[in-house]
Motif scaffolding. Structure first.
Motif, PDB file in Angstrom:
ATOM      1  N   ALA A 239       0.821  -1.204   0.000  1.00 37.46           N
ATOM      2  CA  ALA A 239       0.000   0.000   0.000  1.00 37.46           C
ATOM      3  C   ALA A 239       0.857   1.257   0.000  1.00 37.46           C
ATOM      4  O   ALA A 239       1.878   1.326   0.682  1.00 37.46           O
ATOM      5  N   VAL A 240       0.424   2.237  -0.763  1.00 41.71           N
ATOM      6  CA  VAL A 240       0.995   3.583  -0.726  1.00 41.71           C
ATOM      7  C   VAL A 240      -0.052   4.459  -0.054  1.00 41.71           C
ATOM      8  O   VAL A 240      -1.138   4.671  -0.593  1.00 41.71           O
ATOM      9  N   VAL A 241       0.233   4.932   1.147  1.00 38.71           N
ATOM     10  CA  VAL A 241      -0.734   5.690   1.933  1.00 38.71           C
ATOM     11  C   VAL A 241      -0.233   7.125   2.092  1.00 38.71           C
ATOM     12  O   VAL A 241       0.891   7.354   2.552  1.00 38.71           O
ATOM     13  N   LEU A 242      -1.073   8.083   1.704  1.00 39.31           N
ATOM     14  CA  LEU A 242      -0.720   9.501   1.763  1.00 39.31           C
ATOM     15  C   LEU A 242      -1.767  10.256   2.554  1.00 39.31           C
ATOM     16  O   LEU A 242      -2.947   9.869   2.596  1.00 39.31           O
ATOM     17  N   ASP A 243      -1.348  11.361   3.177  1.00 35.30           N
ATOM     18  CA  ASP A 243      -2.271  12.243   3.887  1.00 35.30           C
ATOM     19  C   ASP A 243      -2.691  13.386   2.970  1.00 35.30           C
ATOM     20  O   ASP A 243      -1.936  13.798   2.078  1.00 35.30           O
ATOM     21  N   GLY A 244      -3.900  13.892   3.189  1.00 31.67           N
ATOM     22  CA  GLY A 244      -4.362  15.012   2.377  1.00 31.67           C
ATOM     23  C   GLY A 244      -5.689  15.537   2.878  1.00 31.67           C
ATOM     24  O   GLY A 244      -6.204  15.096   3.920  1.00 31.67           O
ATOM     25  N   ASP A 245      -6.248  16.489   2.134  1.00 30.11           N
ATOM     26  CA  ASP A 245      -7.545  17.073   2.461  1.00 30.11           C
ATOM     27  C   ASP A 245      -8.468  16.892   1.271  1.00 30.11           C
ATOM     28  O   ASP A 245      -8.158  17.313   0.151  1.00 30.11           O
ATOM     29  N   ALA A 246      -9.619  16.240   1.521  1.00 22.55           N
ATOM     30  CA  ALA A 246     -10.591  15.976   0.466  1.00 22.55           C
ATOM     31  C   ALA A 246     -11.529  17.157   0.293  1.00 22.55           C
ATOM     32  O   ALA A 246     -12.040  17.700   1.278  1.00 22.55           O
ATOM     33  N   VAL A 247     -11.736  17.554  -0.954  1.00 20.82           N
ATOM     34  CA  VAL A 247     -12.685  18.613  -1.285  1.00 20.82           C
ATOM     35  C   VAL A 247     -13.339  18.241  -2.615  1.00 20.82           C
ATOM     36  O   VAL A 247     -12.658  18.148  -3.644  1.00 20.82           O
ATOM     37  N   GLY A 248     -14.650  18.000  -2.589  1.00 22.57           N
ATOM     38  CA  GLY A 248     -15.389  17.760  -3.818  1.00 22.57           C
ATOM     39  C   GLY A 248     -14.904  16.572  -4.627  1.00 22.57           C
ATOM     40  O   GLY A 248     -14.855  16.625  -5.866  1.00 22.57           O
ATOM     41  N   ARG A 250     -11.925  15.241  -4.691  1.00 22.87           N
ATOM     42  CA  ARG A 250     -10.491  15.283  -5.007  1.00 22.87           C
ATOM     43  C   ARG A 250      -9.715  15.537  -3.723  1.00 22.87           C
ATOM     44  O   ARG A 250     -10.276  16.015  -2.728  1.00 22.87           O
ATOM     45  N   VAL A 251      -8.428  15.222  -3.759  1.00 23.06           N
ATOM     46  CA  VAL A 251      -7.618  15.431  -2.572  1.00 23.06           C
ATOM     47  C   VAL A 251      -6.239  15.946  -2.971  1.00 23.06           C
ATOM     48  O   VAL A 251      -5.636  15.463  -3.935  1.00 23.06           O
ATOM     49  N   ALA A 252      -5.787  16.958  -2.259  1.00 26.33           N
ATOM     50  CA  ALA A 252      -4.435  17.485  -2.481  1.00 26.33           C
ATOM     51  C   ALA A 252      -3.459  16.663  -1.657  1.00 26.33           C
ATOM     52  O   ALA A 252      -3.648  16.469  -0.450  1.00 26.33           O
ATOM     53  N   SER A 253      -2.398  16.152  -2.311  1.00 26.93           N
ATOM     54  CA  SER A 253      -1.444  15.281  -1.627  1.00 26.93           C
ATOM     55  C   SER A 253      -0.032  15.603  -2.087  1.00 26.93           C
ATOM     56  O   SER A 253       0.180  16.452  -2.955  1.00 26.93           O
ATOM     57  N   GLU A 254       0.923  14.901  -1.505  1.00 27.28           N
ATOM     58  CA  GLU A 254       2.325  15.067  -1.906  1.00 27.28           C
ATOM     59  C   GLU A 254       2.559  14.713  -3.371  1.00 27.28           C
ATOM     60  O   GLU A 254       3.513  15.180  -3.988  1.00 27.28           O
ATOM     61  N   LEU A 255       1.699  13.877  -3.913  1.00 26.69           N
ATOM     62  CA  LEU A 255       1.841  13.474  -5.318  1.00 26.69           C
ATOM     63  C   LEU A 255       0.874  14.225  -6.215  1.00 26.69           C
ATOM     64  O   LEU A 255       0.497  13.754  -7.283  1.00 26.69           O
ATOM     65  N   GLY A 256       0.479  15.413  -5.775  1.00 29.54           N
ATOM     66  CA  GLY A 256      -0.409  16.247  -6.578  1.00 29.54           C
ATOM     67  C   GLY A 256      -1.870  15.995  -6.251  1.00 29.54           C
ATOM     68  O   GLY A 256      -2.200  15.319  -5.272  1.00 29.54           O
ATOM     69  N   GLU A 257      -2.750  16.522  -7.085  1.00 31.76           N
ATOM     70  CA  GLU A 257      -4.182  16.374  -6.852  1.00 31.76           C
ATOM     71  C   GLU A 257      -4.634  15.006  -7.353  1.00 31.76           C
ATOM     72  O   GLU A 257      -4.408  14.637  -8.500  1.00 31.76           O
ATOM     73  N   LEU A 258      -5.289  14.264  -6.468  1.00 27.32           N
ATOM     74  CA  LEU A 258      -5.745  12.912  -6.792  1.00 27.32           C
ATOM     75  C   LEU A 258      -7.261  12.878  -6.876  1.00 27.32           C
ATOM     76  O   LEU A 258      -7.958  13.572  -6.126  1.00 27.32           O
ATOM     77  N   VAL A 259      -7.777  12.068  -7.784  1.00 29.64           N
ATOM     78  CA  VAL A 259      -9.217  11.855  -7.914  1.00 29.64           C
ATOM     79  C   VAL A 259      -9.606  10.675  -7.036  1.00 29.64           C
ATOM     80  O   VAL A 259      -8.943   9.628  -7.054  1.00 29.64           O
ATOM     81  N   LEU A 260     -10.672  10.842  -6.251  1.00 34.58           N
ATOM     82  CA  LEU A 260     -11.104   9.790  -5.341  1.00 34.58           C
ATOM     83  C   LEU A 260     -12.013   8.804  -6.060  1.00 34.58           C
ATOM     84  O   LEU A 260     -12.876   9.193  -6.851  1.00 34.58           O
ATOM     85  N   GLY A 261     -11.831   7.527  -5.758  1.00 40.09           N
ATOM     86  CA  GLY A 261     -12.599   6.484  -6.428  1.00 40.09           C
ATOM     87  C   GLY A 261     -13.919   6.170  -5.766  1.00 40.09           C
ATOM     88  O   GLY A 261     -14.700   5.368  -6.276  1.00 40.09           O
TER      89      GLY A 261
END
Length: 358
Positions: A239-248, A250-261
């Motif tokens: 697993a690759v686990v990152l912290d971030g803040d979800a908004v709408g 999507r989540v901003a993370s160390e690896l850029g903006e990610l789309v949530l599944g």
């Protein structure tokens, strides 16, 4: 073929609880893998289903008949269950044909054609029928053990880590032969394993046990792509686990903006990616330093250190690989699985009284 239903099964040895209320349904004609670390209770559950142990509570229903947990249990020999132990358990004084025929009713034990058809079913040549078990490879012995278990056409087949003692290539060939044989007979089967890849590639559904309880039951793809929690995620694959803040979504993370599944309330989250989702390049994007490269031929595992100091792994093709110490750009393919971070407790701290001097 018969369905298996386990309801609220508990088991303790002395004061040590092993199973704490397991519910499990195995549909008729399907294979379920019991997956979990050592000590999670998977072998104990298998032994209870087989009739080798009795539960402290709960019931075991096989084909609509309660065989354990309600009054006097049905003895193991009368449950119509085939059992394949870890080491095969062949009788050394009997030939291959004798071992296979041992599982047949007495009136059929001299039927050579029945033995030959069972050997063919598990991918073995009839020429092996007169050999002794010690003249066979480990994989061949396991196939003979399966043929013996399938001979009386049991309602359920139980396999207790049957491939664990085999080397990698032999394990894969034997696993395929076993899966093909189970499907050809339409048998209901339960496989105990601690090997995640084996469970995901063999079973129609996987039951993850944790601490004596069922953590998740799902088909292999759902379990891998949409695990119930991060502990399950980490157990069924890297697993690759990152912290971030979800908004709408999507989540901003160390690896850029990610789309949530999957849907998730806005706020702090931990997101799950799999190593094969990470794409390495020399172009623009989030940067990481290569710490190590493990080459496997068909692919490679690249350990990366992100700017925060967090280490993650990427799975990539075994062709053009970066070298340790290099800096690379990391992109993400596909969506991330979010797990909301619980808000910290707002309960007031307990008061401490200052003693009054006497």
């Amino acid at each position: 073929m018969s369905a298996l239903t386990v309801t609220g099964v508990t088991k303790s040895y002395g004061r040590t609880p092993v199973l704490t209320g397991v519910d499990l349904h195995v549909p008729a004609g399907t294979t379920t893998a019991l997956l979990g670390p050592s000590g999670c209770g998977k072998t104990t559950l298998l032994r209870i289903v087989a009739g080798f142990d009795d539960p402290d509570g709960g019931t075991v229903d096989l084909g609509g008949r309660v065989v354990a947990g309600a009054g006097r249990p049905v003895p193991a020999r009368r449950r119509g269950i085939g059992f394949v132990p870890q080491e095969g358990g062949l009788f050394p004084h009997l030939s291959v044909a004798g071992n296979v025929a041992f599982g047949l009713p007495r009136r059929l034990r001299r039927d050579r054609s029945r033995v030959v058809s069972l050997l063919a079913l598990v991918g073995l040549d009839a020429a092996l029928a007169d050999r002794s078990p010690h003249q066979l490879s480990g994989g061949q012995q396991q196939r003979v053990a399966l043929a013996r278990a399938l001979a009386p056409e049991p309602s359920l087949v139980l396999l207790d880590e049957p491939f664990s003692s085999l080397d990698a290539s032999l394990r894969e060939d034997t696993r395929r032969a076993v899966v093909d044989a189970l499907r050809a007979t339409g048998a209901t089967a339960v496989l105990v394993t601690h090997d995640q890849a084996e469970a995901l590639s063999t079973a129609d559904q996987v039951a993850v046990l944790r601490g004596g309880a069922l953590a998740q039951l799902a088909d292999p793809r759902t379990l891998y792509r949409d695990p119930r929690d991060l502990d399950v995620a980490a157990f069924v694959g890297e697993a690759v686990v990152l912290d971030g803040d979800a908004v709408g979504g999507r989540v901003a993370s160390e690896l850029g903006e990610l789309v949530l599944g999957r849907s998730c309330p806005d706020g702090p989250v931990r997101v799950l990616l799999r190593p094969e989702q990470l794409r390495l390049s020399a172009g623009p994007g989030p940067r990481a330093r290569v710490c190590a490269v493990d080459f496997y031929g068909h692919d490679a595992r690249v350990e990366l250190q992100l700017p925060s100091g967090r280490r993650v792994s990427a799975r990539t093709e075994g062709g053009d690989l970066p070298t340790a110490g290099a800096e690379v750009s990391v992109g993400v393919q596909g969506t991330a699985v979010p797990f909301p971070v619980p808000a910290p407790s707002s309960a007031p701290a307990p008061r401490t009284e200052t003693p009054t001097p006497a």
